[in-house]
Design an enzyme around this catalytic site. Sequence first.
Site, PDB file in Angstrom:
ATOM      1  CD  GLU A 164     -61.415  40.351 -70.559  1.00 14.16           C
ATOM      2  OE1 GLU A 164     -60.271  39.970 -70.246  1.00 14.16           O
ATOM      3  OE2 GLU A 164     -61.667  40.879 -71.652  1.00 14.16           O
ATOM      4  CG  ASN A 205     -67.431  44.353 -70.695  1.00 12.85           C
ATOM      5  OD1 ASN A 205     -68.429  44.230 -71.397  1.00 12.85           O
ATOM      6  ND2 ASN A 205     -66.231  44.589 -71.202  1.00 12.85           N
ATOM      7  CG  HIS A 241     -63.997  40.253 -78.563  1.00  9.97           C
ATOM      8  ND1 HIS A 241     -63.707  41.315 -79.396  1.00  9.97           N
ATOM      9  CD2 HIS A 241     -63.854  40.726 -77.300  1.00  9.97           C
ATOM     10  CE1 HIS A 241     -63.409  42.387 -78.659  1.00  9.97           C
ATOM     11  NE2 HIS A 241     -63.501  42.059 -77.391  1.00  9.97           N
ATOM     12  CD  GLU A 270     -64.465  44.643 -74.945  1.00  9.04           C
ATOM     13  OE1 GLU A 270     -63.592  43.906 -75.455  1.00  9.04           O
ATOM     14  OE2 GLU A 270     -64.423  45.002 -73.759  1.00  9.04           O
ATOM     15  CG  ASP A 272     -63.942  41.872 -82.698  1.00 12.57           C
ATOM     16  OD1 ASP A 272     -64.268  40.855 -82.066  1.00 12.57           O
ATOM     17  OD2 ASP A 272     -62.939  42.562 -82.404  1.00 12.57           O
TER      18      ASP A 272
HETATM   19  O1  G3I Z   1     -48.498  51.261 -75.542  1.00  6.57           O
HETATM   20  C1  G3I Z   1     -47.612  50.345 -76.199  1.00  6.57           C
HETATM   21  C2  G3I Z   1     -46.649  51.083 -77.080  1.00  6.57           C
HETATM   22  O2  G3I Z   1     -45.846  51.906 -76.273  1.00  6.57           O
HETATM   23  C3  G3I Z   1     -45.806  50.051 -77.863  1.00  6.57           C
HETATM   24  O3  G3I Z   1     -44.991  50.738 -78.753  1.00  6.57           O
HETATM   25  C4  G3I Z   1     -46.718  49.106 -78.630  1.00  6.57           C
HETATM   26  C5  G3I Z   1     -45.936  48.027 -79.351  1.00  6.57           C
HETATM   27  O4  G3I Z   1     -46.647  46.813 -79.405  1.00  6.57           O
HETATM   28  O5  G3I Z   1     -47.593  48.480 -77.733  1.00  6.57           O
HETATM   29  C6  G3I Z   1     -48.421  49.396 -77.059  1.00  6.57           C
HETATM   30  O6  G3I Z   1     -49.288  48.694 -76.217  1.00  6.57           O
HETATM   31  C7  G3I Z   1     -50.326  47.964 -76.863  1.00  6.57           C
HETATM   32  C8  G3I Z   1     -51.672  48.499 -76.330  1.00  6.57           C
HETATM   33  O7  G3I Z   1     -52.726  47.724 -76.836  1.00  6.57           O
HETATM   34  C9  G3I Z   1     -51.903  49.955 -76.699  1.00  6.57           C
HETATM   35  O8  G3I Z   1     -51.932  50.120 -78.080  1.00  6.57           O
HETATM   36  C10 G3I Z   1     -50.181  46.505 -76.502  1.00  6.57           C
HETATM   37  O9  G3I Z   1     -49.026  45.968 -77.120  1.00  6.57           O
HETATM   38  C11 G3I Z   1     -51.383  45.723 -76.967  1.00  6.57           C
HETATM   39  O10 G3I Z   1     -51.309  44.408 -76.440  1.00  6.57           O
HETATM   40  C12 G3I Z   1     -52.664  46.372 -76.452  1.00  6.57           C
HETATM   41  O11 G3I Z   1     -53.762  45.638 -76.978  1.00  6.57           O
HETATM   42  C13 G3I Z   1     -55.016  45.956 -76.437  1.00  6.57           C
HETATM   43  C14 G3I Z   1     -55.590  44.743 -75.687  1.00  6.57           C
HETATM   44  O12 G3I Z   1     -56.887  45.065 -75.214  1.00  6.57           O
HETATM   45  C15 G3I Z   1     -54.757  44.303 -74.530  1.00  6.57           C
HETATM   46  O13 G3I Z   1     -55.295  43.125 -73.989  1.00  6.57           O
HETATM   47  C16 G3I Z   1     -55.944  46.308 -77.566  1.00  6.57           C
HETATM   48  O14 G3I Z   1     -55.476  47.502 -78.198  1.00  6.57           O
HETATM   49  C17 G3I Z   1     -57.357  46.525 -77.031  1.00  6.57           C
HETATM   50  O15 G3I Z   1     -58.231  46.709 -78.108  1.00  6.57           O
HETATM   51  C18 G3I Z   1     -57.770  45.283 -76.251  1.00  6.57           C
HETATM   52  O16 G3I Z   1     -59.054  45.447 -75.783  1.00  6.57           O
HETATM   53  C19 G3I Z   1     -59.582  44.382 -74.977  1.00  6.57           C
HETATM   54  C20 G3I Z   1     -60.585  44.990 -74.030  1.00  6.57           C
HETATM   55  O17 G3I Z   1     -59.976  46.008 -73.296  1.00  6.57           O
HETATM   56  C21 G3I Z   1     -61.177  43.947 -73.111  1.00  6.57           C
HETATM   57  N1  G3I Z   1     -61.723  42.848 -73.873  1.00  6.57           N
HETATM   58  C22 G3I Z   1     -60.842  42.246 -74.844  1.00  6.57           C
HETATM   59  C23 G3I Z   1     -60.292  43.298 -75.786  1.00  6.57           C
HETATM   60  C24 G3I Z   1     -59.427  42.666 -76.845  1.00  6.57           C
HETATM   61  O18 G3I Z   1     -58.259  42.122 -76.273  1.00  6.57           O
END
Ligand code: G3I
Length: 350
Positions: A164, A205, A241, A270, A272
């Site tokens: 990004e 990416n 996405h 990725e 969806d």
């Molecule tokens: O690890 C913490 C945990 O300790 C806490 O209890 C919980 C409560 O919300 O949050 C956890 O962190 C989360 C993390 O994923 C791990 O699960 C974050 O809140 C959450 O924002 C984070 O989201 C991820 C996101 O990237 C962040 O931008 C998504 O799972 C993940 O699928 C997403 O993936 C990204 C790609 O890497 C890049 N392209 C876009 C894609 C979608 O955003």
Amino acid sequence: MRRNSTRLRLVGALAGALLTVVATGPAAQAHPDKEPPTLGELAQRHGRYFGSATDNPELTDTAYTALLGSEFGQITPGNGQKWYATEPQQGVFDFSAGDEIVNLARANHQKVRGHTLVWHSQLPDWLTGKEWTPAELRSVLKKHIQTVVRHYRGKVFAWDVVNEAFNEDGTYRETIFYKTLGPGYIADALRWARQADPHVKLYLNDYNIEAVGPKSDAYYTLAKELKAKRVPLDGIGLQAHLALQYGYPTTLEENLRRFARLGLDTALTEVDVRMLLPATEEKLAQQADWYRDLTEACLAVRRCVGITIWDYTDKYSWIPAFFPGEGAALPWDEQLVPKPAYHAIRQALR
Ligand code: G3I
């Protein structure tokens, strides 16, 4: 009498066998109790992979992991290899989350895409909470990239090296790396990754680069420059996405082709297809068409090497938390039941 009855039995058996072949067809007969091929197997027949992202918390769900381990030929860790997870303190590396997924994938004979080395999001506080000189940040970045790439050498076939890097209008995103190091951080990151693993495929990416437009043009121009300078770049990852309300990227295939002409692989990394909830039969049918179309687009371009969906079930999709009121984006529903999109992908892969 005896000879006659033996002959009769023989004729009967032959007729029965013939009837079975006619009724079930030669394909079914060749593998009488074979399961239908998985998406991963169907994709493999085209020399492609079909994969899914996954994340550590979901791995306790055994119904989920059973499908994850059987249906797909490739896995991407959704979070486990990001900077906050792999280097939570400066110089202290933790590969436990990434390893859990990589080891599971390897046990299931699945390829792994590494995700991601350099990204502005999900960085540890020690990195974002400090002003770095260019020299300091270069050394921090190099060490991070090389330590992570070395750890996974031979275990991942590709890395999203920089994720990004551009804004929607094709200008550079003002990340901590860009602001401190200038645009050259991308070439440096690729070179450092290559030093650490001479064989892994190195990708840039991004999202919203499926169609030809300002943002994908920025990648096209950059890729051309990097190639001209012999910077090691192997591919462009189009996250895909997509959202029904914003329309299908109709120039996807043309876009994949122009990167191929630069000598680059592409991948849909990725995928969806979200929608405004509630999901209706009509929206799910349209979603299925989009999944079919994007699968066909990848199959039509030789250098499009594979497709990864961003998890496979709506149960674990990132969408509802990030886009309230939207969801139902994946080919399996929250009960792990295949949706029309799943059947559409199968059709496209057949
Ligand atoms: O690890 C913490 C945990 O300790 C806490 O209890 C919980 C409560 O919300 O949050 C956890 O962190 C989360 C993390 O994923 C791990 O699960 C974050 O809140 C959450 O924002 C984070 O989201 C991820 C996101 O990237 C962040 O931008 C998504 O799972 C993940 O699928 C997403 O993936 C990204 C790609 O890497 C890049 N392209 C876009 C894609 C979608 O955003």
